[in-house]
Scaffold this motif. Structure first.
Motif, PDB file in Angstrom:
ATOM      1  N   SER A  63      37.369  -3.459 -98.525  1.00  0.00           N
ATOM      2  CA  SER A  63      37.463  -2.306 -99.421  1.00  0.00           C
ATOM      3  C   SER A  63      36.056  -1.776 -99.666  1.00  0.00           C
ATOM      4  O   SER A  63      35.071  -2.522 -99.599  1.00  0.00           O
ATOM      5  CB  SER A  63      38.140  -2.673-100.749  1.00  0.00           C
ATOM      6  OG  SER A  63      37.368  -3.610-101.461  1.00  0.00           O
ATOM      7  N   CYS A  64      35.981  -0.492 -99.911  1.00  0.00           N
ATOM      8  CA  CYS A  64      34.730   0.171-100.244  1.00  0.00           C
ATOM      9  C   CYS A  64      34.865   0.670-101.681  1.00  0.00           C
ATOM     10  O   CYS A  64      35.734   1.499-101.961  1.00  0.00           O
ATOM     11  CB  CYS A  64      34.461   1.327 -99.295  1.00  0.00           C
ATOM     12  SG  CYS A  64      34.147   0.792 -97.595  1.00  0.00           S
ATOM     13  N   ASN A  65      34.052   0.137-102.578  1.00  0.00           N
ATOM     14  CA  ASN A  65      34.181   0.434-103.998  1.00  0.00           C
ATOM     15  C   ASN A  65      32.954   1.146-104.541  1.00  0.00           C
ATOM     16  O   ASN A  65      31.824   0.711-104.291  1.00  0.00           O
ATOM     17  CB  ASN A  65      34.392  -0.869-104.778  1.00  0.00           C
ATOM     18  CG  ASN A  65      35.586  -1.660-104.274  1.00  0.00           C
ATOM     19  OD1 ASN A  65      36.579  -1.092-103.852  1.00  0.00           O
ATOM     20  ND2 ASN A  65      35.481  -2.967-104.301  1.00  0.00           N
ATOM     21  N   LYS A  66      33.208   2.202-105.292  1.00  0.00           N
ATOM     22  CA  LYS A  66      32.112   2.925-105.962  1.00  0.00           C
ATOM     23  C   LYS A  66      31.554   2.027-107.061  1.00  0.00           C
ATOM     24  O   LYS A  66      32.296   1.317-107.740  1.00  0.00           O
ATOM     25  CB  LYS A  66      32.601   4.217-106.593  1.00  0.00           C
ATOM     26  CG  LYS A  66      33.025   5.254-105.609  1.00  0.00           C
ATOM     27  CD  LYS A  66      33.489   6.504-106.349  1.00  0.00           C
ATOM     28  CE  LYS A  66      34.077   7.506-105.393  1.00  0.00           C
ATOM     29  NZ  LYS A  66      34.585   8.685-106.093  1.00  0.00           N
TER      30      LYS A  66
END
Length: 70
Positions: A63-66
């Motif tokens: 996952s790519c999380n801010k």
């Protein structure tokens, strides 16, 4: 905006997962994070090899999380 990549390695047979791994480098956008996620997941699966991946039915997702910046 800064984005972190989180990798998850799990056995699809048992549902058991290793602790999530946070990539040490931050990314500037979702695109670069996603490309790195796919590349690193593929690299790790190749490193583990087909015998172990198939034996334990392993899968790597990400996952790519801010993250908040001040």
């Amino acid at each position: 905006m800064k984005i972190i990549l989180i990798l998850y390695m799990c056995s699809m047979s048992t549902g058991a997962c290793l602790p999530p791994y946070e990539w040490p480098t931050e990314f500037k956008d979702p695109y670069s994070c996603s490309v790195a996620g796919y590349e690193e997941a593929a690299k790790k699966l190749k490193e583990i090899g087909p015998v172990e991946v198939n034996k334990y039915n392993l899968s790597i997702t990400f996952s790519c999380n801010k993250i908040a910046t001040t």
